[in-house]
Design an enzyme around this catalytic site. Structure first.
Site, PDB file in Angstrom:
ATOM      1  N   HIS A 170      -3.754  -2.736   5.114  1.00  0.00           N
ATOM      2  CA  HIS A 170      -3.273  -3.560   6.479  1.00  0.00           C
ATOM      3  C   HIS A 170      -2.598  -1.765   6.631  1.00  0.00           C
ATOM      4  CE1 HIS A 170       0.329  -4.736   9.180  1.00  0.00           C
ATOM      5  NE2 HIS A 170      -0.408  -6.249   9.047  1.00  0.00           N
ATOM      6  N   GLU A 173      -6.711  -4.846  13.818  1.00  0.00           N
ATOM      7  CA  GLU A 173      -5.243  -4.589  14.390  1.00  0.00           C
ATOM      8  C   GLU A 173      -4.738  -3.508  14.988  1.00  0.00           C
ATOM      9  OE1 GLU A 173      -3.087  -4.873  10.751  1.00  0.00           O
ATOM     10  OE2 GLU A 173      -3.364  -2.830  10.008  1.00  0.00           O
TER      11      GLU A 173
END
Length: 254
Positions: A95, A167
């Site tokens: 992430h 993302e």
């Protein structure tokens, strides 16, 4: 046809009591989700509580990070063996907050992907560019490099077991969202890269999620794109009503 995956990343939110309340709200309003997959990724401290609540339901359990070793003297780390023992079937890897705040690089992220696969966890590999990189016209180059670095040396069979989450870093928690067309274009690029690494059949079967200020009011437009196969949802997954609206996006691809 790829089955959509709607994943909630709770980040560093929710005590065990708050986690229980949220999951109970999700289960109350979930209904029939047989044509899609639903996943929640609580903090480590709430995994046991959430596991007991979602067992036997359509909601799968995932973690937000994992270390590369099965056990050992690694103070503060959580192993893939421990996650499996807690009932996790997914784990988020790479992430942007892990990359930016904790300094994780592509080499470590690749090792985490392998560690997850070795213990029957489905890794959700996160990739994405920053605002300066996008403004400089480097977005595709950066994202392709991240995908290639994390999956380097893997077999097509290994790659087939991975989920990718695109993302754009500039969209996470900012309220800004890539337009559906921009997100679709990047997903096509990612799928083409997967095809080069593992063949078109594998690439066509892999779920590529979008993450970055996914909200109830933009999920339908995002999911209407042919190469957006679900969402990795942050803030909007912290309230049952907003995450349920995302889970129940319309129309289903078909």
């Amino acid at each position: 046809m790829r089955t959509p995956l709607l994943a909630g990343n709770w980040k560093m939110y929710k005590t065990t009591g708050e986690a229980r309340e949220l999951v109970e709200g999700l289960l109350h309003g979930l209904g029939d989700v047989s044509d899609r997959k639903v996943l929640v990724c609580p903090p480590f401290t709430a995994l046991h509580t959430v596991r007991d609540l979602v067992q036997g339901t359509p909601i799968a359990l995932g973690a937000q990070d994992v270390y590369i070793e099965p056990q050992g003297a690694f103070t503060g780390a959580i192993s893939p063996v421990m996650l499996r023992d807690l009932g996790c079937t997914y784990v988020i890897v790479g992430h942007s907050e892990r990359r930016a705040i904790f300094g994780e690089g592509d080499e470590l992220i690749g090792k985490k992907v392998r560690a997850a696969l070795a213990h029957d966890l489905t890794p959700i590999l996160c990739v994405g560019e920053t605002k300066p990189q996008r403004d400089a016209g480097e977005a595709e180059t950066i994202v392709v490099a991240q995908v290639r670095a994390a999956l380097a040396g893997m077999t097509p069979d290994q790659i087939a077991r991975i989920v990718i989450a695109y993302e754009p870093v500039w969209a996470i928690g900012t309220g800004d969202t890539a337009t559906p067309a921009d997100a679709q274009a990047m997903h096509v690029t990612i799928r083409q890269t997967l095809g080069e690494l593992a063949g078109s059949d594998v690439a066509d079967a892999i779920n590529i999620l979008y993450g970055g200020s996914v909200k109830p009011d933009n999920i339908d437009d995002l999911m209407a794109q042919p190469d957006i196969d679900g969402a990795l949802v942050g803030g909007a997954s912290l309230k049952a009503d907003s995450f349920l609206r995302i889970v129940h996006f319309l129309p289903i691809q078909g």
